[in-house]
Write a protein that holds these residues in place. Sequence first.
Motif, PDB file in Angstrom:
ATOM      1  N   ILE A 192       0.880  -1.177   0.000  1.00 42.19           N
ATOM      2  CA  ILE A 192       0.000   0.000   0.000  1.00 42.19           C
ATOM      3  C   ILE A 192       0.910   1.218   0.000  1.00 42.19           C
ATOM      4  O   ILE A 192       1.721   1.397   0.912  1.00 42.19           O
ATOM      5  N   THR A 193       0.812   2.033  -1.009  1.00 43.95           N
ATOM      6  CA  THR A 193       1.745   3.147  -1.142  1.00 43.95           C
ATOM      7  C   THR A 193       1.036   4.378  -1.698  1.00 43.95           C
ATOM      8  O   THR A 193      -0.180   4.391  -1.853  1.00 43.95           O
ATOM      9  N   GLY A 194       1.808   5.418  -1.990  1.00 46.49           N
ATOM     10  CA  GLY A 194       1.240   6.699  -2.402  1.00 46.49           C
ATOM     11  C   GLY A 194       0.604   6.665  -3.781  1.00 46.49           C
ATOM     12  O   GLY A 194       0.818   5.746  -4.580  1.00 46.49           O
ATOM     13  N   ALA A 195      -0.201   7.691  -4.044  1.00 46.10           N
ATOM     14  CA  ALA A 195      -0.852   7.826  -5.350  1.00 46.10           C
ATOM     15  C   ALA A 195       0.201   8.075  -6.434  1.00 46.10           C
ATOM     16  O   ALA A 195       1.295   8.569  -6.155  1.00 46.10           O
ATOM     17  N   PRO A 196      -0.096   7.729  -7.695  1.00 46.98           N
ATOM     18  CA  PRO A 196       0.896   7.873  -8.771  1.00 46.98           C
ATOM     19  C   PRO A 196       1.459   9.270  -8.937  1.00 46.98           C
ATOM     20  O   PRO A 196       2.600   9.424  -9.394  1.00 46.98           O
ATOM     21  N   ASP A 197       0.691  10.333  -8.591  1.00 51.96           N
ATOM     22  CA  ASP A 197       1.213  11.691  -8.772  1.00 51.96           C
ATOM     23  C   ASP A 197       2.019  12.179  -7.566  1.00 51.96           C
ATOM     24  O   ASP A 197       2.507  13.310  -7.553  1.00 51.96           O
ATOM     25  N   ASN A 198       2.182  11.317  -6.560  1.00 53.63           N
ATOM     26  CA  ASN A 198       2.947  11.677  -5.366  1.00 53.63           C
ATOM     27  C   ASN A 198       4.440  11.539  -5.659  1.00 53.63           C
ATOM     28  O   ASN A 198       4.883  10.518  -6.196  1.00 53.63           O
ATOM     29  N   ALA A 199       5.225  12.563  -5.316  1.00 58.65           N
ATOM     30  CA  ALA A 199       6.656  12.543  -5.604  1.00 58.65           C
ATOM     31  C   ALA A 199       7.359  11.389  -4.904  1.00 58.65           C
ATOM     32  O   ALA A 199       8.299  10.798  -5.442  1.00 58.65           O
ATOM     33  N   LEU A 200       6.905  11.051  -3.692  1.00 55.41           N
ATOM     34  CA  LEU A 200       7.538   9.970  -2.950  1.00 55.41           C
ATOM     35  C   LEU A 200       7.166   8.610  -3.538  1.00 55.41           C
ATOM     36  O   LEU A 200       7.950   7.669  -3.447  1.00 55.41           O
ATOM     37  N   ARG A 201       5.991   8.518  -4.168  1.00 56.68           N
ATOM     38  CA  ARG A 201       5.658   7.306  -4.906  1.00 56.68           C
ATOM     39  C   ARG A 201       6.616   7.178  -6.098  1.00 56.68           C
ATOM     40  O   ARG A 201       7.070   6.079  -6.447  1.00 56.68           O
ATOM     41  N   GLY A 202       6.928   8.307  -6.722  1.00 55.54           N
ATOM     42  CA  GLY A 202       7.890   8.281  -7.816  1.00 55.54           C
ATOM     43  C   GLY A 202       9.244   7.769  -7.352  1.00 55.54           C
ATOM     44  O   GLY A 202       9.921   7.011  -8.060  1.00 55.54           O
ATOM     45  N   LEU A 203       9.656   8.182  -6.149  1.00 51.35           N
ATOM     46  CA  LEU A 203      10.921   7.705  -5.592  1.00 51.35           C
ATOM     47  C   LEU A 203      10.848   6.203  -5.322  1.00 51.35           C
ATOM     48  O   LEU A 203      11.796   5.460  -5.596  1.00 51.35           O
ATOM     49  N   PHE A 204       9.706   5.748  -4.790  1.00 52.32           N
ATOM     50  CA  PHE A 204       9.500   4.324  -4.538  1.00 52.32           C
ATOM     51  C   PHE A 204       9.612   3.535  -5.842  1.00 52.32           C
ATOM     52  O   PHE A 204      10.301   2.504  -5.914  1.00 52.32           O
ATOM     53  N   ASP A 205       8.929   4.003  -6.890  1.00 56.76           N
ATOM     54  CA  ASP A 205       8.984   3.320  -8.188  1.00 56.76           C
ATOM     55  C   ASP A 205      10.407   3.301  -8.734  1.00 56.76           C
ATOM     56  O   ASP A 205      10.835   2.315  -9.362  1.00 56.76           O
ATOM     57  N   HIS A 206      11.155   4.386  -8.505  1.00 55.68           N
ATOM     58  CA  HIS A 206      12.542   4.456  -8.953  1.00 55.68           C
ATOM     59  C   HIS A 206      13.383   3.394  -8.245  1.00 55.68           C
ATOM     60  O   HIS A 206      14.173   2.684  -8.885  1.00 55.68           O
TER      61      HIS A 206
END
Length: 302
Positions: A192-206
């Motif tokens: 369970i993680t942040g929404a796709p437009d969340n910058a920290l979700r972007g870091l997670f995906d990275h």
Amino acid sequence: MKTIESTLRLYAERNVTRASAELFISQQGLSRQLRALEEELGVALFERSRTGLAPTAIGERLLPRFKAMYEEYLALKREIEAYGRGRGRPALPVAFAIGLSHCLDTDFIFDYQKSHRDAGIAIEEWSQPACLKKLLSGELELAFLVDPFDRRLVKGIPLAEDYMFAALHRDHPLAASDAPMPFALLDGENVITGAPDNALRGLFDHFCAVTGIKPRIIVSSSYSLNFANAMREDAGIVTVTSRMASMLSNPDLVVRRLLTPKPGLMYLCQAAKAPANKERTALARYVKDYFESTPMARFKED
């Protein structure tokens, strides 16, 4: 002017897919803009092929005029902003990438406004890609961003380093230990993680891309903290920031620091080729000094 901007991006990219991604519009919307402009002008600006777009002869001749029009438009916007400064209106647009304002106490911005009445600040919140686009177009002066971003386009002042944490129900097998947890252990787990437009979700995906793992994202939400606090049985692993970890109230949870490929870093960014601006420089210096003297609070793992 949006159509002119889109046309210039098509000249640069020679590809509808790449240009639409840069402009944050659909490929169909971009194609409609181009067709409408060509119909209005009565000429074809590009030749279409399977490999992309190529400017026609008249398209090449008109390119300098399109550039001049768009540059004049940006100059007009700057003049209006300068007029606004003289009338005491907000003149320094500053943005937080979505999610970052939930990771730190943002009172330092308001404290600056109180002590610098002449420097109006307009605080905004956008997705990180939108922040980058707006920095480059001059719509933003400064933006708070996290890795990764293109260092060729923007320059950033590193402000704070923090870690990512995993909140697990005590019945989860990985909750048997409270020691730091290798990020790779999230592979195949329900997350369970942040929404796709969340910058920290972007870091997670990275981090997922860097480590080559594929978690099963079962919830993407701006309210992942609520999911963690409401968890009464093992439903998955919730990724949280240090500040979010300190706000967990569910006694059934175990919190483990994730050993990510590198810590998360937050930066204060401006466009690499931004023209000189005294207000922006003064605010950037204040923010840098603030974070040097006031380290960001972290979750106490003990």
